[in-house]
Design an enzyme around this catalytic site. Structure first.
Site, PDB file in Angstrom:
ATOM      1  N   TRP A  10       0.817  -1.224   0.000  1.00  9.06           N
ATOM      2  CA  TRP A  10       0.000   0.000   0.000  1.00  9.06           C
ATOM      3  C   TRP A  10       0.847   1.268   0.000  1.00  9.06           C
ATOM      4  CZ3 TRP A  10      -4.652  -0.693   3.957  1.00  9.06           C
ATOM      5  CH2 TRP A  10      -5.468  -1.728   3.505  1.00  9.06           C
ATOM      6  N   LYS A  11       2.116   1.150   0.316  1.00 13.74           N
ATOM      7  CA  LYS A  11       3.001   2.321   0.414  1.00 13.74           C
ATOM      8  C   LYS A  11       2.391   3.331   1.402  1.00 13.74           C
ATOM      9  CE  LYS A  11       4.783   1.173  -4.095  1.00 13.74           C
ATOM     10  NZ  LYS A  11       5.446   1.595  -5.322  1.00 13.74           N
ATOM     11  N   GLU A  98      12.127   2.131  -3.154  1.00 13.07           N
ATOM     12  CA  GLU A  98      11.844   3.464  -2.595  1.00 13.07           C
ATOM     13  C   GLU A  98      12.588   3.661  -1.282  1.00 13.07           C
ATOM     14  OE1 GLU A  98       7.607   3.045  -2.876  1.00 13.07           O
ATOM     15  OE2 GLU A  98       7.777   3.192  -5.060  1.00 13.07           O
ATOM     16  N   GLY A 234       1.735  -2.494  -6.295  1.00 17.91           N
ATOM     17  CA  GLY A 234       1.630  -1.192  -5.664  1.00 17.91           C
ATOM     18  C   GLY A 234       0.256  -0.582  -5.898  1.00 17.91           C
ATOM     19  N   GLY A 235       0.175   0.346  -6.838  1.00 23.68           N
ATOM     20  CA  GLY A 235      -1.054   1.109  -7.089  1.00 23.68           C
ATOM     21  C   GLY A 235      -2.314   0.261  -7.191  1.00 23.68           C
TER      22      GLY A 235
HETATM   23  P1  13P Z   1       3.262  -0.244  -8.850  1.00 25.04           P
HETATM   24  O1  13P Z   1       2.473  -1.520  -8.943  1.00 25.04           O
HETATM   25  O2  13P Z   1       2.441   0.935  -8.428  1.00 25.04           O
HETATM   26  O3  13P Z   1       4.071   0.000 -10.085  1.00 25.04           O
HETATM   27  O4  13P Z   1       4.324  -0.447  -7.661  1.00 25.04           O
HETATM   28  C1  13P Z   1       5.076  -1.587  -7.625  1.00 25.04           C
HETATM   29  C2  13P Z   1       5.747  -1.658  -6.313  1.00 25.04           C
HETATM   30  O5  13P Z   1       6.603  -0.847  -5.993  1.00 25.04           O
HETATM   31  C3  13P Z   1       5.317  -2.713  -5.371  1.00 25.04           C
HETATM   32  O6  13P Z   1       6.193  -2.831  -4.303  1.00 25.04           O
END
Ligand code: 13P
Length: 250
Positions: A10-11, A98, A234-235
Protein backbone atom coordinates in the site's frame (compact mmCIF):
# COMPACT_ATOMS: atom_id res chain seq x y z
CA UNK A 1 5.47 -26.77 -7.24
CA UNK A 2 6.66 -23.47 -5.81
CA UNK A 3 4.44 -21.37 -3.55
CA UNK A 4 2.75 -18.50 -5.33
CA UNK A 5 1.93 -15.09 -3.92
CA UNK A 6 0.07 -11.91 -4.65
CA UNK A 7 1.32 -9.25 -2.23
CA UNK A 8 -0.10 -5.74 -2.05
CA UNK A 9 2.19 -2.89 -1.05
CA UNK A 10 0.00 0.00 0.00
CA UNK A 11 3.00 2.32 0.41
CA UNK A 12 2.09 5.65 2.09
CA UNK A 13 -1.64 5.44 1.40
CA UNK A 14 -4.78 4.86 3.39
CA UNK A 15 -6.84 6.03 6.35
CA UNK A 16 -8.91 4.13 8.89
CA UNK A 17 -12.04 4.75 6.84
CA UNK A 18 -10.65 3.93 3.39
CA UNK A 19 -8.76 0.89 4.70
CA UNK A 20 -11.94 -0.43 6.31
CA UNK A 21 -13.78 -0.24 2.99
CA UNK A 22 -10.91 -1.79 1.02
CA UNK A 23 -10.29 -4.65 3.47
CA UNK A 24 -13.96 -5.50 3.67
CA UNK A 25 -14.34 -5.58 -0.09
CA UNK A 26 -11.24 -7.78 -0.34
CA UNK A 27 -12.59 -10.16 2.31
CA UNK A 28 -15.94 -10.45 0.59
CA UNK A 29 -14.45 -11.09 -2.83
CA UNK A 30 -11.59 -13.33 -1.72
CA UNK A 31 -13.22 -16.75 -1.88
CA UNK A 32 -11.93 -19.97 -0.37
CA UNK A 33 -8.24 -20.44 0.44
CA UNK A 34 -6.18 -22.20 -2.26
CA UNK A 35 -3.31 -24.50 -1.29
CA UNK A 36 0.08 -23.13 -2.33
CA UNK A 37 -1.27 -19.65 -3.04
CA UNK A 38 -1.09 -16.77 -0.57
CA UNK A 39 -2.59 -13.29 -0.69
CA UNK A 40 -1.00 -10.60 1.49
CA UNK A 41 -1.52 -6.89 2.09
CA UNK A 42 1.42 -4.87 3.42
CA UNK A 43 -0.06 -1.86 5.15
CA UNK A 44 1.48 1.24 6.75
CA UNK A 45 2.63 0.22 10.23
CA UNK A 46 0.00 2.17 12.22
CA UNK A 47 -2.70 0.16 10.43
CA UNK A 48 -1.34 -3.30 11.33
CA UNK A 49 -3.81 -3.50 14.18
CA UNK A 50 -6.70 -2.65 11.85
CA UNK A 51 -5.50 -5.22 9.31
CA UNK A 52 -5.31 -7.82 12.05
CA UNK A 53 -8.84 -7.07 13.30
CA UNK A 54 -10.34 -7.03 9.81
CA UNK A 55 -8.44 -9.92 8.21
CA UNK A 56 -8.13 -12.49 10.97
CA UNK A 57 -9.71 -15.72 9.76
CA UNK A 58 -10.27 -14.32 6.25
CA UNK A 59 -7.46 -16.26 4.56
CA UNK A 60 -5.76 -13.00 3.58
CA UNK A 61 -2.45 -12.36 5.35
CA UNK A 62 -0.97 -8.98 6.29
CA UNK A 63 2.49 -7.55 6.72
CA UNK A 64 4.65 -4.45 7.03
CA UNK A 65 6.55 -2.54 4.34
CA UNK A 66 9.83 -2.45 6.24
CA UNK A 67 11.33 -3.35 9.61
CA UNK A 68 14.18 -1.84 11.55
CA UNK A 69 17.53 -3.57 11.63
CA UNK A 70 17.50 -2.75 15.35
CA UNK A 71 15.72 -4.89 17.90
CA UNK A 72 15.23 -2.53 20.83
CA UNK A 73 16.61 0.65 22.31
CA UNK A 74 17.17 4.34 21.63
CA UNK A 75 16.34 4.38 17.91
CA UNK A 76 13.73 7.09 17.49
CA UNK A 77 11.17 6.42 14.81
CA UNK A 78 12.13 2.81 14.18
CA UNK A 79 9.71 -0.13 14.29
CA UNK A 80 11.13 -3.56 15.04
CA UNK A 81 10.24 -6.83 13.38
CA UNK A 82 9.16 -8.13 16.78
CA UNK A 83 6.62 -5.29 17.10
CA UNK A 84 5.26 -6.03 13.64
CA UNK A 85 4.93 -9.73 14.49
CA UNK A 86 2.94 -8.87 17.62
CA UNK A 87 0.11 -7.73 15.36
CA UNK A 88 -0.18 -11.10 13.67
CA UNK A 89 1.76 -10.02 10.60
CA UNK A 90 3.55 -12.83 8.79
CA UNK A 91 5.37 -10.84 6.08
CA UNK A 92 7.66 -7.82 5.80
CA UNK A 93 8.83 -6.15 2.61
CA UNK A 94 12.57 -5.51 2.83
CA UNK A 95 14.80 -3.40 0.57
CA UNK A 96 12.08 -1.85 -1.58
CA UNK A 97 13.65 0.48 -4.15
CA UNK A 98 11.84 3.46 -2.60
CA UNK A 99 13.55 2.69 0.73
CA UNK A 100 16.87 2.31 -1.05
CA UNK A 101 16.54 5.48 -3.18
CA UNK A 102 14.68 7.86 -0.85
CA UNK A 103 15.72 6.72 2.63
CA UNK A 104 19.22 5.44 1.97
CA UNK A 105 18.80 1.74 2.76
CA UNK A 106 22.09 0.16 1.70
CA UNK A 107 22.64 -3.47 0.69
CA UNK A 108 24.17 -4.06 4.13
CA UNK A 109 21.16 -2.54 5.91
CA UNK A 110 18.81 -4.59 3.77
CA UNK A 111 20.73 -7.73 4.70
CA UNK A 112 20.49 -6.77 8.36
CA UNK A 113 16.74 -6.11 8.10
CA UNK A 114 16.31 -9.48 6.36
CA UNK A 115 17.91 -11.11 9.41
CA UNK A 116 15.73 -9.12 11.82
CA UNK A 117 12.59 -10.22 10.01
CA UNK A 118 13.64 -13.87 10.13
CA UNK A 119 14.53 -13.65 13.80
CA UNK A 120 10.98 -12.52 14.60
CA UNK A 121 9.42 -15.23 12.47
CA UNK A 122 8.39 -12.93 9.62
CA UNK A 123 8.79 -13.92 5.98
CA UNK A 124 11.00 -11.25 4.40
CA UNK A 125 9.96 -10.21 0.90
CA UNK A 126 13.34 -9.10 -0.38
CA UNK A 127 13.21 -6.63 -3.26
CA UNK A 128 15.86 -6.10 -5.89
CA UNK A 129 15.74 -4.05 -9.08
CA UNK A 130 17.72 -1.87 -11.44
CA UNK A 131 17.14 1.74 -12.50
CA UNK A 132 16.52 2.72 -16.11
CA UNK A 133 20.08 4.05 -16.46
CA UNK A 134 21.45 0.77 -15.10
CA UNK A 135 19.33 -1.26 -17.51
CA UNK A 136 20.29 0.91 -20.47
CA UNK A 137 23.96 0.53 -19.66
CA UNK A 138 23.65 -3.26 -19.50
CA UNK A 139 24.09 -3.46 -15.73
CA UNK A 140 20.81 -5.15 -14.72
CA UNK A 141 22.32 -8.50 -13.76
CA UNK A 142 25.29 -6.98 -11.98
CA UNK A 143 23.10 -4.63 -9.90
CA UNK A 144 20.45 -7.10 -8.83
CA UNK A 145 23.00 -9.77 -8.00
CA UNK A 146 24.96 -7.28 -5.89
CA UNK A 147 21.76 -6.36 -4.04
CA UNK A 148 20.88 -9.99 -3.36
CA UNK A 149 24.38 -11.18 -2.68
CA UNK A 150 24.74 -8.94 0.38
CA UNK A 151 21.98 -10.95 2.07
CA UNK A 152 23.35 -14.31 0.91
CA UNK A 153 26.80 -13.38 2.21
CA UNK A 154 25.44 -12.31 5.58
CA UNK A 155 22.92 -15.06 6.28
CA UNK A 156 23.93 -17.91 3.97
CA UNK A 157 22.20 -19.22 0.87
CA UNK A 158 19.77 -21.39 2.84
CA UNK A 159 18.29 -18.31 4.54
CA UNK A 160 16.66 -17.44 1.20
CA UNK A 161 14.41 -20.46 1.55
CA UNK A 162 12.74 -18.69 4.50
CA UNK A 163 11.90 -15.65 2.40
CA UNK A 164 10.43 -14.57 -0.90
CA UNK A 165 12.31 -12.65 -3.59
CA UNK A 166 10.77 -9.83 -5.60
CA UNK A 167 12.21 -8.40 -8.80
CA UNK A 168 11.01 -4.84 -9.22
CA UNK A 169 12.67 -2.88 -12.00
CA UNK A 170 12.67 0.72 -10.76
CA UNK A 171 11.68 2.04 -14.19
CA UNK A 172 8.46 0.00 -14.07
CA UNK A 173 7.30 1.11 -10.61
CA UNK A 174 4.34 3.46 -10.66
CA UNK A 175 5.09 4.41 -14.25
CA UNK A 176 2.49 2.30 -16.03
CA UNK A 177 5.46 0.87 -17.93
CA UNK A 178 5.52 -2.86 -17.21
CA UNK A 179 8.45 -5.07 -18.06
CA UNK A 180 7.22 -7.42 -20.76
CA UNK A 181 6.58 -10.93 -19.46
CA UNK A 182 9.63 -12.01 -21.45
CA UNK A 183 11.87 -9.30 -19.97
CA UNK A 184 10.75 -10.10 -16.43
CA UNK A 185 11.05 -13.86 -16.87
CA UNK A 186 14.56 -13.48 -18.26
CA UNK A 187 15.69 -11.66 -15.11
CA UNK A 188 13.87 -14.16 -12.86
CA UNK A 189 15.58 -17.04 -14.68
CA UNK A 190 18.94 -15.31 -14.23
CA UNK A 191 18.36 -14.92 -10.48
CA UNK A 192 17.14 -18.49 -10.09
CA UNK A 193 20.08 -19.77 -12.10
CA UNK A 194 22.62 -17.95 -9.91
CA UNK A 195 20.92 -19.19 -6.74
CA UNK A 196 20.79 -22.76 -8.09
CA UNK A 197 24.54 -22.61 -8.65
CA UNK A 198 24.92 -22.04 -4.91
CA UNK A 199 22.19 -24.42 -3.79
CA UNK A 200 20.05 -26.35 -6.24
CA UNK A 201 17.17 -26.93 -3.87
CA UNK A 202 16.96 -23.32 -2.70
CA UNK A 203 17.02 -22.11 -6.31
CA UNK A 204 14.32 -24.54 -7.40
CA UNK A 205 11.96 -23.75 -4.54
CA UNK A 206 12.40 -19.99 -4.08
CA UNK A 207 9.34 -17.97 -5.04
CA UNK A 208 10.33 -14.99 -7.19
CA UNK A 209 7.64 -12.33 -7.63
CA UNK A 210 7.52 -9.61 -10.25
CA UNK A 211 6.58 -6.04 -9.29
CA UNK A 212 6.13 -2.94 -11.41
CA UNK A 213 2.80 -1.73 -12.83
CA UNK A 214 1.08 -5.11 -12.48
CA UNK A 215 -2.65 -4.80 -13.18
CA UNK A 216 -5.42 -7.31 -13.67
CA UNK A 217 -5.07 -6.70 -17.41
CA UNK A 218 -1.44 -7.88 -17.57
CA UNK A 219 -1.27 -10.29 -14.61
CA UNK A 220 -2.35 -13.44 -16.46
CA UNK A 221 0.41 -13.09 -19.03
CA UNK A 222 3.08 -12.30 -16.43
CA UNK A 223 2.05 -15.09 -14.07
CA UNK A 224 2.06 -17.62 -16.91
CA UNK A 225 5.84 -17.36 -17.20
CA UNK A 226 7.72 -20.32 -15.72
CA UNK A 227 9.95 -18.33 -13.38
CA UNK A 228 7.36 -15.77 -12.22
CA UNK A 229 5.67 -17.02 -9.07
CA UNK A 230 3.33 -14.10 -8.48
CA UNK A 231 3.40 -10.35 -8.02
CA UNK A 232 4.20 -7.49 -5.68
CA UNK A 233 1.53 -4.92 -6.40
CA UNK A 234 1.63 -1.19 -5.66
CA UNK A 235 -1.05 1.11 -7.09
CA UNK A 236 -3.42 -1.66 -8.13
CA UNK A 237 -3.47 -3.06 -4.57
CA UNK A 238 -5.41 0.04 -3.47
CA UNK A 239 -8.33 -0.79 -5.75
CA UNK A 240 -10.22 -3.87 -4.56
CA UNK A 241 -11.46 -4.92 -8.00
CA UNK A 242 -7.95 -4.67 -9.49
CA UNK A 243 -6.27 -6.48 -6.62
CA UNK A 244 -8.84 -9.28 -6.62
CA UNK A 245 -8.48 -9.53 -10.40
CA UNK A 246 -4.73 -9.98 -9.98
CA UNK A 247 -5.29 -12.55 -7.24
CA UNK A 248 -7.63 -14.47 -9.50
CA UNK A 249 -4.95 -14.48 -12.20
CA UNK A 250 -2.47 -16.25 -9.93
P1 13P B 1 3.26 -0.24 -8.85
O1 13P B 1 2.47 -1.52 -8.94
O2 13P B 1 2.44 0.94 -8.43
O3 13P B 1 4.07 0.00 -10.08
O4 13P B 1 4.32 -0.45 -7.66
C1 13P B 1 5.08 -1.59 -7.62
C2 13P B 1 5.75 -1.66 -6.31
O5 13P B 1 6.60 -0.85 -5.99
C3 13P B 1 5.32 -2.71 -5.37
O6 13P B 1 6.19 -2.83 -4.30
Amino acid sequence: MRNRFVIGNWKLNGSLVSNGLLLNTLKTGFGPAIAGKTCVVCVPTPYLSQAQTELIGSGIEWGSQDVSCMEIGAYTGEVSAGMVAEFGAKFAIIGHSERRAVFGDTDAMVASKFGSALKSGLVPVLCVGESLAERESGKTQEVIWRQLHATIETHGIKSLSLGVLAYEPVWAIGTGKTATPGQADEVHAFLRGKIRELNLEVGENLSILYGGSVKKSNAVELFAKPDIDGGLIGGASLVAEEFLGIWNAL
